[in-house]
Scaffold this motif. Structure first.
Motif, PDB file in Angstrom:
ATOM      1  N   ALA A  99       0.841  -1.124   0.163  1.00 32.45           N
ATOM      2  CA  ALA A  99       0.068  -0.105   0.207  1.00 32.45           C
ATOM      3  C   ALA A  99       0.763   1.392   0.011  1.00 32.45           C
ATOM      4  CB  ALA A  99      -0.882  -0.126   1.210  1.00 32.45           C
ATOM      5  N   LEU A 100       1.968   1.202   0.704  1.00 31.40           N
ATOM      6  CA  LEU A 100       2.811   2.408   0.823  1.00 31.40           C
ATOM      7  C   LEU A 100       3.449   2.536  -0.383  1.00 31.40           C
ATOM      8  CD1 LEU A 100       4.521   1.871   4.439  1.00 31.40           C
ATOM      9  CD2 LEU A 100       3.205   3.975   3.576  1.00 31.40           C
ATOM     10  N   ALA A 101       4.100   1.508  -1.117  1.00 27.61           N
ATOM     11  CA  ALA A 101       4.756   1.564  -2.413  1.00 27.61           C
ATOM     12  C   ALA A 101       3.809   2.225  -3.450  1.00 27.61           C
ATOM     13  CB  ALA A 101       5.134   0.139  -2.772  1.00 27.61           C
ATOM     14  N   SER A 102       2.337   1.682  -3.565  1.00 33.87           N
ATOM     15  CA  SER A 102       1.577   2.202  -4.418  1.00 33.87           C
ATOM     16  C   SER A 102       1.096   3.862  -4.231  1.00 33.87           C
ATOM     17  CB  SER A 102       0.082   1.398  -4.173  1.00 33.87           C
ATOM     18  OG  SER A 102      -0.869   1.876  -5.280  1.00 33.87           O
ATOM     19  N   PHE A 103       1.001   4.161  -2.883  1.00 30.43           N
ATOM     20  CA  PHE A 103       0.982   5.523  -2.532  1.00 30.43           C
ATOM     21  C   PHE A 103       2.092   6.274  -3.151  1.00 30.43           C
ATOM     22  CE2 PHE A 103       1.449   9.060   0.165  1.00 30.43           C
ATOM     23  CZ  PHE A 103       0.459  10.055  -0.102  1.00 30.43           C
ATOM     24  N   VAL A 104       3.201   5.989  -2.962  1.00 24.92           N
ATOM     25  CA  VAL A 104       4.505   6.524  -3.351  1.00 24.92           C
ATOM     26  C   VAL A 104       4.473   6.667  -4.721  1.00 24.92           C
ATOM     27  CG1 VAL A 104       7.040   6.710  -3.307  1.00 24.92           C
ATOM     28  CG2 VAL A 104       5.833   6.171  -1.192  1.00 24.92           C
ATOM     29  N   ASP A 105       4.171   5.573  -5.419  1.00 19.95           N
ATOM     30  CA  ASP A 105       4.155   5.667  -7.023  1.00 19.95           C
ATOM     31  C   ASP A 105       3.067   6.453  -7.514  1.00 19.95           C
ATOM     32  OD1 ASP A 105       5.065   4.385  -9.482  1.00 19.95           O
ATOM     33  OD2 ASP A 105       3.011   3.254  -9.481  1.00 19.95           O
ATOM     34  N   SER A 106       2.028   6.807  -6.806  1.00 19.46           N
ATOM     35  CA  SER A 106       1.144   7.654  -7.194  1.00 19.46           C
ATOM     36  C   SER A 106       1.350   9.005  -7.121  1.00 19.46           C
ATOM     37  CB  SER A 106      -0.274   7.328  -6.532  1.00 19.46           C
ATOM     38  OG  SER A 106      -0.172   7.856  -5.254  1.00 19.46           O
ATOM     39  N   LEU A 107       2.527   9.510  -6.541  1.00 16.96           N
ATOM     40  CA  LEU A 107       2.677  10.682  -6.013  1.00 16.96           C
ATOM     41  C   LEU A 107       3.418  11.687  -7.241  1.00 16.96           C
ATOM     42  CD1 LEU A 107       4.311  10.409  -2.521  1.00 16.96           C
ATOM     43  CD2 LEU A 107       2.005  11.390  -2.952  1.00 16.96           C
ATOM     44  N   GLY A 108       3.356  12.774  -7.407  1.00 15.73           N
ATOM     45  CA  GLY A 108       3.774  13.625  -8.503  1.00 15.73           C
ATOM     46  C   GLY A 108       5.380  13.831  -8.118  1.00 15.73           C
ATOM     47  N   ASP A 109       6.202  14.369  -8.953  1.00 18.76           N
ATOM     48  CA  ASP A 109       7.791  14.460  -8.972  1.00 18.76           C
ATOM     49  C   ASP A 109       7.989  15.287  -7.617  1.00 18.76           C
ATOM     50  OD1 ASP A 109       8.367  12.973 -10.852  1.00 18.76           O
ATOM     51  OD2 ASP A 109       8.463  14.571 -12.092  1.00 18.76           O
ATOM     52  N   ALA A 110       7.205  16.477  -7.549  1.00 18.47           N
ATOM     53  CA  ALA A 110       7.251  17.509  -6.344  1.00 18.47           C
ATOM     54  C   ALA A 110       6.959  16.914  -4.908  1.00 18.47           C
ATOM     55  CB  ALA A 110       6.672  18.708  -6.591  1.00 18.47           C
ATOM     56  N   ASP A 111       5.976  16.048  -4.924  1.00 14.51           N
ATOM     57  CA  ASP A 111       5.548  15.173  -3.706  1.00 14.51           C
ATOM     58  C   ASP A 111       6.552  14.205  -3.293  1.00 14.51           C
ATOM     59  OD1 ASP A 111       3.131  16.836  -3.080  1.00 14.51           O
ATOM     60  OD2 ASP A 111       2.072  15.365  -4.091  1.00 14.51           O
ATOM     61  N   ARG A 112       6.899  13.653  -4.386  1.00 15.58           N
ATOM     62  CA  ARG A 112       8.303  12.482  -4.202  1.00 15.58           C
ATOM     63  C   ARG A 112       9.360  13.394  -3.591  1.00 15.58           C
ATOM     64  NH1 ARG A 112       8.124   8.090  -9.007  1.00 15.58           N
ATOM     65  NH2 ARG A 112       5.922   7.743  -8.956  1.00 15.58           N
ATOM     66  N   ARG A 113       9.731  14.514  -4.183  1.00 12.06           N
ATOM     67  CA  ARG A 113      11.144  15.292  -3.701  1.00 12.06           C
ATOM     68  C   ARG A 113      10.816  15.600  -2.313  1.00 12.06           C
ATOM     69  NH1 ARG A 113      11.062  17.353  -8.867  1.00 12.06           N
ATOM     70  NH2 ARG A 113       9.860  18.986  -8.199  1.00 12.06           N
ATOM     71  N   HIS A 114       9.697  16.170  -1.998  1.00 14.80           N
ATOM     72  CA  HIS A 114       9.195  16.422  -0.469  1.00 14.80           C
ATOM     73  C   HIS A 114       9.437  15.437   0.326  1.00 14.80           C
ATOM     74  CE1 HIS A 114       7.856  19.085   2.830  1.00 14.80           C
ATOM     75  NE2 HIS A 114       6.974  18.015   3.115  1.00 14.80           N
ATOM     76  N   LEU A 115       8.894  14.383   0.036  1.00 13.94           N
ATOM     77  CA  LEU A 115       8.959  12.935   0.729  1.00 13.94           C
ATOM     78  C   LEU A 115      10.433  12.538   0.979  1.00 13.94           C
ATOM     79  CD1 LEU A 115       7.430  10.870   2.400  1.00 13.94           C
ATOM     80  CD2 LEU A 115       7.219   9.510   0.073  1.00 13.94           C
ATOM     81  N   ARG A 116      11.131  12.535   0.129  1.00 15.41           N
ATOM     82  CA  ARG A 116      12.360  12.167   0.322  1.00 15.41           C
ATOM     83  C   ARG A 116      13.271  13.049   1.105  1.00 15.41           C
ATOM     84  NH1 ARG A 116      13.610  11.906  -5.148  1.00 15.41           N
ATOM     85  NH2 ARG A 116      13.176   9.838  -4.938  1.00 15.41           N
ATOM     86  N   GLU A 117      12.956  14.676   0.899  1.00 14.05           N
ATOM     87  CA  GLU A 117      13.839  15.523   1.914  1.00 14.05           C
ATOM     88  C   GLU A 117      13.133  15.151   3.309  1.00 14.05           C
ATOM     89  OE1 GLU A 117      12.189  19.194   0.663  1.00 14.05           O
ATOM     90  OE2 GLU A 117      13.507  19.050  -1.275  1.00 14.05           O
ATOM     91  N   VAL A 118      11.671  14.885   3.536  1.00 15.02           N
ATOM     92  CA  VAL A 118      11.361  14.731   4.972  1.00 15.02           C
ATOM     93  C   VAL A 118      12.024  13.362   5.526  1.00 15.02           C
ATOM     94  CG1 VAL A 118       9.104  13.799   6.377  1.00 15.02           C
ATOM     95  CG2 VAL A 118       9.227  15.766   4.469  1.00 15.02           C
ATOM     96  N   LEU A 119      12.092  12.377   4.751  1.00 14.05           N
ATOM     97  CA  LEU A 119      12.706  11.047   5.218  1.00 14.05           C
ATOM     98  C   LEU A 119      14.054  11.173   5.389  1.00 14.05           C
ATOM     99  CD1 LEU A 119      10.724   8.519   2.943  1.00 14.05           C
ATOM    100  CD2 LEU A 119      10.727   8.732   5.254  1.00 14.05           C
ATOM    101  N   ASN A 120      14.787  12.208   4.641  1.00 14.06           N
ATOM    102  CA  ASN A 120      16.180  12.192   4.816  1.00 14.06           C
ATOM    103  C   ASN A 120      16.568  12.886   6.185  1.00 14.06           C
ATOM    104  OD1 ASN A 120      17.176  11.079   2.785  1.00 14.06           O
ATOM    105  ND2 ASN A 120      17.288  12.921   1.344  1.00 14.06           N
TER     106      ASN A 120
END
Length: 126
Positions: A99-120
Motif C-alpha cells: 500500500a505504501l509503495a502504491s501510494f508513493v508511486d501515485s505521487l507527482g515528482d514534487a511530492d516525491r522530492r518533498h517526501l525524500r527530504e522529510v525522510l532524509n
C-alpha cells in the motif's frame, strides 16, 4: 436527512464541516457551521448537528458546553488529521508495504522530492 444531503458521498459532508471548523479557527457552534455550508446547499440544523456529534465521537472535534448548546473545535490541525486518517487506512490493509509503495508511486515528482527530504531529515540519507 434531506434527499439532497443523502446525495452527498459518505464523508463529503464530514469533510465540509471540518473545512469550516478549521477555516473559522477557535470554537464554533453548529449554527456557525450551518450558516457557511448552506451558502452552497440547503442543510438542516439537525443534519449539521448530527455530523458534528459524529466527528466529536470519532475524536476529530472536541466540544464544550455553551448554555444549552455546544461549541466545537478541531482536536488537531488539518495536516495532522490527514496524517492520522492515512494511518487508519494503512492499518486496515493486509499488505502495508504494498500500500505504501502504491501510494508513493501515485505521487507527482514534487511530492516525491518533498517526501525524500522529510525522510532524509527524519532517518537520514540511505
Amino acid at each position: 436527512m434531506s434527499r439532497r444531503t443523502k446525495e452527498l458521498r459518505g464523508g463529503e459532508l464530514e469533510a465540509a464541516v471540518m473545512d469550516v471548523v478549521w477555516e473559522r479557527g477557535g470554537w464554533v457552534s453548529v449554527s456557525d457551521v450551518r450558516s457557511v455550508l448552506t451558502q452552497a446547499r440547503p442543510l438542516s440544523y439537525n443534519t449539521v448537528l448530527t455530523i458534528m456529534v459524529r466527528l466529536f465521537e470519532k475524536g476529530r472535534l472536541e466540544r464544550r458546553r455553551d448554555g444549552r448548546a455546544y461549541l466545537y473545535q478541531p482536536l488537531q490541525s488539518r495536516e495532522r488529521d490527514a496524517a492520522a486518517r492515512m494511518e487508519q487506512v494503512l492499518d486496515k490493509t493486509a499488505d502495508r508495504p504494498a500500500a505504501l509503495a502504491s501510494f508513493v508511486d501515485s505521487l507527482g515528482d514534487a511530492d516525491r522530492r518533498h517526501l525524500r527530504e522529510v525522510l532524509n531529515r527524519i532517518v537520514g540519507p540511505q
